[in-house]
Scaffold this active site. Structure first.
Site, PDB file in Angstrom:
ATOM      1  N   ASP A   9       1.136  -0.980  -0.203  1.00 23.69           N
ATOM      2  CA  ASP A   9       0.349  -0.229  -0.023  1.00 23.69           C
ATOM      3  C   ASP A   9       1.081   2.014  -0.403  1.00 23.69           C
ATOM      4  O   ASP A   9       1.814   1.115   0.569  1.00 23.69           O
ATOM      5  CB  ASP A   9      -0.914   0.360   1.169  1.00 23.69           C
ATOM      6  CG  ASP A   9      -0.928   1.616   1.849  1.00 23.69           C
ATOM      7  OD1 ASP A   9      -2.331   2.189   0.522  1.00 23.69           O
ATOM      8  OD2 ASP A   9      -1.019   2.008   2.526  1.00 23.69           O
ATOM      9  N   ASP A  11      -0.261   5.147   1.002  1.00 24.73           N
ATOM     10  CA  ASP A  11      -0.513   6.227   2.461  1.00 24.73           C
ATOM     11  C   ASP A  11      -0.458   5.332   3.413  1.00 24.73           C
ATOM     12  O   ASP A  11      -1.470   4.460   3.800  1.00 24.73           O
ATOM     13  CB  ASP A  11      -1.774   6.866   1.510  1.00 24.73           C
ATOM     14  CG  ASP A  11      -1.453   8.147   0.398  1.00 24.73           C
ATOM     15  OD1 ASP A  11      -0.544   8.540   0.635  1.00 24.73           O
ATOM     16  OD2 ASP A  11      -2.841   8.091  -0.251  1.00 24.73           O
ATOM     17  N   GLU A  18      -0.483  11.218   5.102  1.00 26.78           N
ATOM     18  CA  GLU A  18      -1.589  12.165   4.926  1.00 26.78           C
ATOM     19  C   GLU A  18      -1.417  13.289   5.836  1.00 26.78           C
ATOM     20  O   GLU A  18      -2.100  13.775   5.359  1.00 26.78           O
ATOM     21  CB  GLU A  18      -2.957  10.818   6.537  1.00 26.78           C
ATOM     22  CG  GLU A  18      -2.533   9.749   5.837  1.00 26.78           C
ATOM     23  CD  GLU A  18      -3.525   9.142   4.046  1.00 26.78           C
ATOM     24  OE1 GLU A  18      -3.803  10.408   3.992  1.00 26.78           O
ATOM     25  OE2 GLU A  18      -3.538   7.904   3.681  1.00 26.78           O
ATOM     26  N   GLU A  63     -13.880  10.931  -4.024  1.00 30.97           N
ATOM     27  CA  GLU A  63     -14.698  10.487  -2.872  1.00 30.97           C
ATOM     28  C   GLU A  63     -14.702  11.134  -1.507  1.00 30.97           C
ATOM     29  O   GLU A  63     -16.080  11.250  -1.373  1.00 30.97           O
ATOM     30  CB  GLU A  63     -14.741   9.013  -3.085  1.00 30.97           C
ATOM     31  CG  GLU A  63     -14.631   8.108  -4.221  1.00 30.97           C
ATOM     32  CD  GLU A  63     -13.778   7.972  -5.052  1.00 30.97           C
ATOM     33  OE1 GLU A  63     -12.063   9.137  -4.641  1.00 30.97           O
ATOM     34  OE2 GLU A  63     -13.586   7.612  -5.915  1.00 30.97           O
ATOM     35  N   HIS A  88      -9.742  17.977  -7.301  1.00 29.41           N
ATOM     36  CA  HIS A  88      -8.811  17.319  -6.998  1.00 29.41           C
ATOM     37  C   HIS A  88      -7.711  17.090  -7.444  1.00 29.41           C
ATOM     38  O   HIS A  88      -6.689  16.382  -7.275  1.00 29.41           O
ATOM     39  CB  HIS A  88      -9.379  15.493  -7.362  1.00 29.41           C
ATOM     40  CG  HIS A  88      -8.530  14.685  -7.050  1.00 29.41           C
ATOM     41  ND1 HIS A  88      -8.608  13.231  -7.796  1.00 29.41           N
ATOM     42  CD2 HIS A  88      -8.699  14.062  -5.691  1.00 29.41           C
ATOM     43  CE1 HIS A  88      -8.062  12.916  -7.209  1.00 29.41           C
ATOM     44  NE2 HIS A  88      -7.518  12.926  -6.028  1.00 29.41           N
ATOM     45  N   LYS A  91      -5.622  19.687  -6.192  1.00 30.58           N
ATOM     46  CA  LYS A  91      -4.655  18.674  -5.197  1.00 30.58           C
ATOM     47  C   LYS A  91      -3.726  17.323  -5.077  1.00 30.58           C
ATOM     48  O   LYS A  91      -2.313  18.234  -4.552  1.00 30.58           O
ATOM     49  CB  LYS A  91      -6.257  18.261  -3.836  1.00 30.58           C
ATOM     50  CG  LYS A  91      -5.421  17.393  -2.660  1.00 30.58           C
ATOM     51  CD  LYS A  91      -5.324  16.415  -3.068  1.00 30.58           C
ATOM     52  CE  LYS A  91      -4.372  15.566  -2.425  1.00 30.58           C
ATOM     53  NZ  LYS A  91      -4.292  14.406  -1.824  1.00 30.58           N
ATOM     54  N   THR A 128      -2.815   0.463  -4.632  1.00 29.20           N
ATOM     55  CA  THR A 128      -2.504   1.632  -3.774  1.00 29.20           C
ATOM     56  C   THR A 128      -4.145   2.682  -4.339  1.00 29.20           C
ATOM     57  O   THR A 128      -4.502   2.776  -5.560  1.00 29.20           O
ATOM     58  CB  THR A 128      -2.098   2.728  -3.845  1.00 29.20           C
ATOM     59  OG1 THR A 128      -2.201   3.502  -2.826  1.00 29.20           O
ATOM     60  CG2 THR A 128      -1.336   3.422  -5.450  1.00 29.20           C
ATOM     61  N   SER A 131      -3.417   8.097  -6.648  1.00 32.68           N
ATOM     62  CA  SER A 131      -3.520   8.147  -7.446  1.00 32.68           C
ATOM     63  C   SER A 131      -2.148   7.544  -8.278  1.00 32.68           C
ATOM     64  O   SER A 131      -1.029   8.157  -7.498  1.00 32.68           O
ATOM     65  CB  SER A 131      -4.155   9.383  -8.684  1.00 32.68           C
ATOM     66  OG  SER A 131      -3.823  10.608  -7.585  1.00 32.68           O
TER      67      SER A 131
HETATM   68 MG    MG Z   1      -2.769   3.450   3.920  1.00 37.26          MG
END
Ligand code: MG
Length: 255
Positions: A9, A11, A18, A63, A88, A91, A128, A131
């Site tokens: 994964d 993040d 985060e 989302e 988005h 961002k 993940t 993006s």
């Molecule tokens: Mg994660």
């Protein structure tokens, strides 16, 4: 050797991203003056840590914006789809700029784990909900390499219909690796990620990150405080046990 690939994964797993994501969202909301677009919204479009922790249960940036917009049925997000996409995109650009400032480091143990995997000639992949541009920005910032130099396969959230906890992104990674789930180890920090990996049939190691520490990860195949503690020999023994037990159950059902 049963283990052929590690699937990471991004993040919270490769790095504690985060807080940087939260900053990128907030700076984008301010730059686009979203309070002007959505004036009925009484709540602030500057997400504090508590708000962001709640919103993280929704995977995917678009989302997450949609979720906040529609919470308590305050605003119908349907007519705002293109605006949300635009926000988005901005961002994501801002996140890449912040990463480029060199403010992010890999979590302890991650670099060593990838190096060890390479020495064992295992393949290294990413599954993940973020993006692909975010994976590329993180690879340049934290590994000083392009993403496809660090990872053999990248399966990103914008390539599948259903994000984690659905198994889709893991299934896409497995398809691109041309490997069975029993050949691979998933490495995660969150409950959504754990559920996605296990639904795809993978053995999953979890080490919680700053934003996932309060979740219940007791279903993890292996739960560790830090990735420095991952021992691939031990993990392989545990994987063999889990998968042989699982195939035993299936055989029993058919007899
Ligand atoms: Mg994660």
């Amino acid at each position: 050797m049963p283990l052929k690939a590690l699937i990471f994964d991004v993040d919270g797993t490769l790095a504690e991203t985060e807080e940087l994501h939260r900053r990128a969202f907030n700076e984008t909301f301010a730059a686009f003056d979203v309070n002007h677009d959505w004036p009925d919204q009484e709540r602030s479009w500057q997400w504090d840590e508590e708000t962001y922790a709640r919103l993280l249960k929704t995977t995917g940036g678009k989302e997450r914006i949609t979720q906040y917009l529609s919470e308590d049925a305050v605003i119908d997000p349907a007519p705002w789809k293109s605006r949300i996409t635009e926000l988005h995109r901005a961002k994501t650009t801002r996140f890449g700029e912040l990463l480029g400032n060199g403010e992010l480091e890999l979590r302890p143990g991650i670099a060593e784990l990838i190096e060890h995997a390479r020495r064992l000639r295992l393949r290294v992949a990413v599954a993940t909900t973020t993006s692909r541009p975010n994976v590329e920005a993180l690879s340049r910032a934290c590994f000083a390499q392009d993403a496809d130099e660090v990872f053999d396969v990248i399966a990103a959230g914008d390539e599948v219909a259903a994000k984690k906890p659905a198994p889709d992104v893991y299934q896409l990674a497995l398809k691109r690796l041309e490997l069975a789930p029993t050949d691979c180890l998933a490495i995660e920090d969150s409950l959504n990620g754990l559920n996605a990996a296990q639904s795809a049939g993978l053995f999953c190691v979890v080490s919680p990150s700053a934003y996932t520490r309060t979740e219940d990860h007791s279903a993890a195949d292996l739960l560790l405080p830090e990735f420095e503690r991952v021992d691939l020999d031990d993990v392989q023994k545990m994987m063999r046990k889990k998968h042989s037990r699982f195939s035993g159950k299936v055989t029993a059902k058919h007899t």
